[in-house]
Structures are given as structure tokens and as C-alpha cells.
Scaffold this motif. Structure first.
Motif, PDB file in Angstrom:
ATOM      1  N   LEU A   1       0.944  -1.442   0.028  1.00 22.66           N
ATOM      2  CA  LEU A   1      -0.018   0.034  -0.210  1.00 22.66           C
ATOM      3  C   LEU A   1       1.759   0.890  -0.044  1.00 22.66           C
ATOM      4  N   LYS A   2       0.862   2.574  -1.041  1.00 23.38           N
ATOM      5  CA  LYS A   2       1.483   3.149  -0.903  1.00 23.38           C
ATOM      6  C   LYS A   2       0.544   4.409  -1.802  1.00 23.38           C
ATOM      7  N   GLY A   3       1.084   5.422  -1.522  1.00 21.33           N
ATOM      8  CA  GLY A   3       0.454   6.929  -1.587  1.00 21.33           C
ATOM      9  C   GLY A   3       0.419   7.772  -0.611  1.00 21.33           C
ATOM     10  N   ARG A   4      -0.987   8.495  -0.885  1.00 28.83           N
ATOM     11  CA  ARG A   4      -0.561  10.134   0.656  1.00 28.83           C
ATOM     12  C   ARG A   4      -2.314   9.864   0.792  1.00 28.83           C
ATOM     13  N   VAL A   5      -2.387  11.081   1.751  1.00 24.49           N
ATOM     14  CA  VAL A   5      -3.652  11.372   2.263  1.00 24.49           C
ATOM     15  C   VAL A   5      -3.970  13.141   2.193  1.00 24.49           C
ATOM     16  N   GLU A   6      -4.336  13.073   1.619  1.00 24.26           N
ATOM     17  CA  GLU A   6      -4.116  15.111   1.479  1.00 24.26           C
ATOM     18  C   GLU A   6      -5.648  15.097   2.509  1.00 24.26           C
ATOM     19  N   ILE A   7      -5.214  16.674   2.897  1.00 19.64           N
ATOM     20  CA  ILE A   7      -5.536  17.540   3.881  1.00 19.64           C
ATOM     21  C   ILE A   7      -5.757  18.284   3.823  1.00 19.64           C
ATOM     22  N   ASP A   8      -7.421  18.542   3.635  1.00 20.16           N
ATOM     23  CA  ASP A   8      -7.681  20.341   3.583  1.00 20.16           C
ATOM     24  C   ASP A   8      -8.000  20.773   4.382  1.00 20.16           C
ATOM     25  N   ASN A   9      -7.586  22.225   4.911  1.00 18.38           N
ATOM     26  CA  ASN A   9      -8.207  22.800   6.222  1.00 18.38           C
ATOM     27  C   ASN A   9      -8.901  24.154   5.403  1.00 18.38           C
ATOM     28  N   SER A  10      -9.005  24.342   4.644  1.00 17.39           N
ATOM     29  CA  SER A  10      -9.335  25.588   3.528  1.00 17.39           C
ATOM     30  C   SER A  10     -10.821  25.848   3.430  1.00 17.39           C
ATOM     31  N   LYS A  11     -11.881  25.475   4.595  1.00 14.51           N
ATOM     32  CA  LYS A  11     -12.668  26.009   4.585  1.00 14.51           C
ATOM     33  C   LYS A  11     -12.908  25.368   6.158  1.00 14.51           C
ATOM     34  N   GLY A  12     -12.014  25.623   7.172  1.00 14.74           N
ATOM     35  CA  GLY A  12     -12.510  25.659   8.225  1.00 14.74           C
ATOM     36  C   GLY A  12     -13.101  24.294   8.988  1.00 14.74           C
ATOM     37  N   LEU A  13     -12.927  23.339   8.127  1.00 13.27           N
ATOM     38  CA  LEU A  13     -13.368  21.709   8.583  1.00 13.27           C
ATOM     39  C   LEU A  13     -12.298  20.752   7.564  1.00 13.27           C
ATOM     40  N   ARG A  14     -11.823  19.670   8.759  1.00 12.40           N
ATOM     41  CA  ARG A  14     -10.955  18.977   8.245  1.00 12.40           C
ATOM     42  C   ARG A  14     -11.204  17.948   7.509  1.00 12.40           C
ATOM     43  N   THR A  15     -10.536  17.939   5.941  1.00 12.38           N
ATOM     44  CA  THR A  15     -11.071  17.123   4.965  1.00 12.38           C
ATOM     45  C   THR A  15     -10.315  15.889   4.817  1.00 12.38           C
ATOM     46  N   LEU A  16      -9.712  14.734   4.133  1.00 15.96           N
ATOM     47  CA  LEU A  16      -9.097  14.065   3.688  1.00 15.96           C
ATOM     48  C   LEU A  16      -9.613  13.495   2.033  1.00 15.96           C
ATOM     49  N   ASN A  17      -8.641  13.342   1.620  1.00 18.00           N
ATOM     50  CA  ASN A  17      -8.639  13.014   0.446  1.00 18.00           C
ATOM     51  C   ASN A  17      -7.403  11.846   0.325  1.00 18.00           C
ATOM     52  N   PRO A  18      -7.989  10.604   0.008  1.00 21.14           N
ATOM     53  CA  PRO A  18      -7.211   9.921  -0.229  1.00 21.14           C
ATOM     54  C   PRO A  18      -6.408   9.269  -1.606  1.00 21.14           C
ATOM     55  N   LYS A  19      -5.547   8.993  -1.562  1.00 16.97           N
ATOM     56  CA  LYS A  19      -4.693   8.642  -3.472  1.00 16.97           C
ATOM     57  C   LYS A  19      -4.153   7.901  -3.123  1.00 16.97           C
ATOM     58  N   LEU A  20      -4.512   6.961  -2.842  1.00 18.89           N
ATOM     59  CA  LEU A  20      -3.723   5.510  -2.269  1.00 18.89           C
ATOM     60  C   LEU A  20      -3.768   4.137  -3.359  1.00 18.89           C
ATOM     61  N   GLU A  21      -2.595   3.814  -3.699  1.00 16.32           N
ATOM     62  CA  GLU A  21      -2.448   2.813  -4.632  1.00 16.32           C
ATOM     63  C   GLU A  21      -2.114   1.479  -3.762  1.00 16.32           C
ATOM     64  N   PHE A  22      -2.840   0.575  -4.483  1.00 20.73           N
ATOM     65  CA  PHE A  22      -2.393  -1.600  -3.473  1.00 20.73           C
ATOM     66  C   PHE A  22      -2.161  -1.890  -4.608  1.00 20.73           C
ATOM     67  N   VAL A  23      -1.384  -2.838  -4.016  1.00 18.97           N
ATOM     68  CA  VAL A  23      -1.010  -3.990  -5.050  1.00 18.97           C
ATOM     69  C   VAL A  23      -1.074  -5.126  -4.335  1.00 18.97           C
ATOM     70  N   LEU A  24      -1.611  -6.555  -4.760  1.00 20.79           N
ATOM     71  CA  LEU A  24      -2.205  -8.096  -4.327  1.00 20.79           C
ATOM     72  C   LEU A  24      -1.335  -8.633  -5.033  1.00 20.79           C
ATOM     73  N   LYS A  25      -0.226  -9.761  -4.952  1.00 20.61           N
ATOM     74  CA  LYS A  25       0.165 -10.915  -5.650  1.00 20.61           C
ATOM     75  C   LYS A  25      -0.662 -12.322  -4.879  1.00 20.61           C
ATOM     76  N   ASN A  26      -0.513 -12.921  -5.751  1.00 21.30           N
ATOM     77  CA  ASN A  26      -1.684 -14.068  -5.795  1.00 21.30           C
ATOM     78  C   ASN A  26      -2.209 -14.394  -4.272  1.00 21.30           C
ATOM     79  N   ASP A  27      -2.681 -14.375  -3.863  1.00 21.70           N
ATOM     80  CA  ASP A  27      -3.654 -14.865  -3.697  1.00 21.70           C
ATOM     81  C   ASP A  27      -4.317 -15.395  -2.786  1.00 21.70           C
ATOM     82  N   ALA A  28      -4.900 -16.681  -2.154  1.00 21.88           N
ATOM     83  CA  ALA A  28      -5.427 -17.374  -2.753  1.00 21.88           C
ATOM     84  C   ALA A  28      -6.487 -17.360  -2.257  1.00 21.88           C
ATOM     85  N   LEU A  29      -7.839 -17.725  -2.748  1.00 19.40           N
ATOM     86  CA  LEU A  29      -9.227 -17.696  -2.636  1.00 19.40           C
ATOM     87  C   LEU A  29      -9.739 -17.931  -1.289  1.00 19.40           C
TER      88      LEU A  29
END
Length: 312
Positions: A90-118
């Protein structure tokens, strides 16, 4: 969610939490009413993780999370592994926006999983559609997609590659490419169990081996880019799409050189079942057949087209 977690884990030992090493700086101007700013780093030593958006248990044993005032960085990535030992990142970032006086989170994350058994753990983690909440999910209740997969009981391995972000409506959204390989489908259920509950069917006794496929999940829709399975000398190919809520289905299935057996009666539309059974009992046909099947809304109607008839 502790009770739900206890229900979803039916094998192995799993307790959320773990050990972290923290280096944090907490600042706020004197006499200020603004939220405190937290910066620093979190180093993962050993952590068991269960994400609410897809409650599939994984373990992380390393990785560092960097906290900035305006974002959360996952550094070089957080490596993790599943119960069956498959590796992911799992990699990437979560942007934090405080511009409107209310903290909001904007995730921009990438994930990879290889050869997992169902496994049943994976099926139990599949979330229900937003407009169709399931009592007891995750754990006691299965979503519609999870229920269908659980009944079909596919085996094999899957690899995932996707992103987690906010949708245009501001809700958390997951888009994912799925590769399925080395699979088999050998359900041991009455066909009516799928038909009555989900308006889908699977012929009793019809199993597939050497299954593989590629799928795309996005915007609450599963796109079947390709699916192939084999039964003796016969082959099944499928493509199309269906929505998570079951309101949209457009799947095309092609059968080639399939051994004729009694399960073929379950491919006949229900209105013709009695006549088909009578003909089967009278003539006891043998051979191979080809067929095209179209599953479309409304009501996912099945249309069986015999292209070359039954070959004896």
C-alpha cells in the motif's frame, strides 16, 4: 466493530492493533482555537490491520508513515501479507484540506496484492451495495456478491491492483483490476438456490477447471473483461458486466464442445423446463453441444441458442 471482527475471523489468530514507534510534534499557537497540528513519523513494527471499506485481515511488519500538516505520506509503501502468505503493498498519500474551516481527507492511495488464495474470508469481506445494506455485515451476513461467490466456491489465486480515492460525490471509492488464475469452480449446491435468491443460475453438476480471467471493479460495477474455463474437452468463455446492486446485468457466455449431460437441462429457460425434462427422459441424448447464453436485465433473462445442435 469488535463483535463483527470476531465473527469474520473463522481461522487463525487475529487481533487488530500491534506495535508502532512514534516520533511526533504537536503544536498549536497560544490562546488559539484552531486544531493542533501533528507532524512526525509512525514506524510500523508489527500490525494487524482490518480496513472498514474492505474488511479483509492483513499483517504489516514494516513501513513508515510520515505526517505533514497538509498530508499523510506512506513513504516507500507499507508491505503487508495475508493469512495465506500472499504479499501486497500500500502506497500513496492522504491529502488534508483545512481551507474551509473543516478538516477533510482526500486519499490517493494505490495497492497491489499478488497471488492470494481465494477463501471464505475474501468473500465475507466483499461490501454490499450502498442502497442494499446487509444486517450483520461483515461477519454474520454476506453481501450479494459475497453470497454468490461463496455458493459457487471458486478456488485458485487472484492478484489485485487498484486505487482508493474520493468519488465525485465525495464518498470513498475503490477501483481495482483483478487477475484470476489456476482456478476451478466445482459448486455443490442446488441450482435453485442461486436462481431463486439472486436471479442467477449454475447448472447442477457443471464444474470447470483451468479457470482464468480478468476483471475490473469500479463505480459499483464489475466488468468481466474475459473469463475462460474448461470441462474435459469443452470450453466456456464469458465477458460483460454487472452492477453490485444487481440492477444491471449484461453477460455473454459461449460454450464450445461441451459434453452433453443432464445438467444441460438447467441451461433451458424455466418456461421450457418440463418439456425439456420429458424429452431428455425419452431420448437420453449423448454427444457434445455448443451454445450461446445471454444474461441481460431486466431480470437477467437467460436465452439459450444452440448454434449447431447436438452432435452425436
Amino acid at each position: 466493530r469488535a463483535g463483527q471482527l470476531r465473527r469474520i475471523i473463522d481461522h487463525g489468530s487475529f487481533t487488530p492493533g500491534g506495535r508502532l514507534a512514534l516520533t511526533l510534534k504537536i503544536t498549536r499557537p497560544e490562546n488559539s482555537t484552531v486544531d493542533a497540528a501533528v507532524t512526525g513519523s509512525i514506524r510500523i513494527l508489527n500490525a494487524n490491520i482490518l480496513a472498514s471499506i474492505f474488511p479483509y485481515p492483513v499483517r504489516a511488519k514494516s513501513g513508515e508513515i510520515i505526517l505533514h500538516e497538509d498530508r499523510i505520506d506512506f513513504g516507500d509503501g507499507i508491505p503487508f501479507e495475508t493469512f495465506d502468505g500472499a504479499n501486497g503493498m500500500l502506497k500513496g498519500r492522504v491529502e488534508i484540506d483545512n481551507s474551509k474551516g473543516l478538516r477533510t481527507l482526500n486519499p490517493k492511495l494505490e495497492f497491489v496484492l499478488k497471488n492470494d488464495a481465494l477463501s471464505q474470508l475474501f468473500f465475507m469481506a466483499i461490501p454490499p451495495a450502498e442502497n442494499e445494506p446487509v444486517v450483520g455485515w461483515p461477519g454474520e451476513g454476506l453481501s450479494k456478491g459475497g453470497k454468490i461467490l461463496s455458493q459457487l466456491d471458486p478456488r485458485g489465486s487472484i492478484s489485485l491492483e487498484g486505487m482508493i480515492k474520493l468519488s465525485k460525490s465525495g464518498k470513498l471509492d475503490v477501483a481495482c483490476d483483478i487477475t484470476y488464475q489456476n482456478g476451478s469452480i466445482q459448486p455443490d449446491i442446488p441450482a435453485e438456490k442461486l436462481i431463486d435468491s439472486e436471479e442467477l443460475f449454475w447448472p447442477v453438476g457443471f464444474g470447470l477447471d483451468d479457470c482464468s480471467g480478468k476483471f475490473r471493479v469500479a463505480d459499483a460495477t464489475v466488468v468481466v473483461q474475459s473469463f475462460t474455463g474448461f470441462r474435459r474437452d469443452g470450453r466456456l468463455d464469458a465477458s460483460g458486466l454487472f452492477s453490485m446492486d444487481g440492477n444491471t446485468t449484461d453477460i455473454t457466455i459461449q460454450l464450445d464442445n461441451i459434453q452433453l449431460a443432464e445438467y444441460a437441462i438447467n441451461l433451458i429457460p424455466f418456461g421450457d423446463h418440463a418439456h425439456a425434462v420429458a424429452l431428455w427422459d425419452r431420448y437420453k441424448p449423448t454427444g457434445q453441444f455448443d451454445a450461446d447464453i445471454s444474461l441481460k436485465t431486466p431480470n437477467a433473462d437467460q436465452h439459450l441458442l444452440i448454434r449447431h445442435g447436438i452432435r452425436h
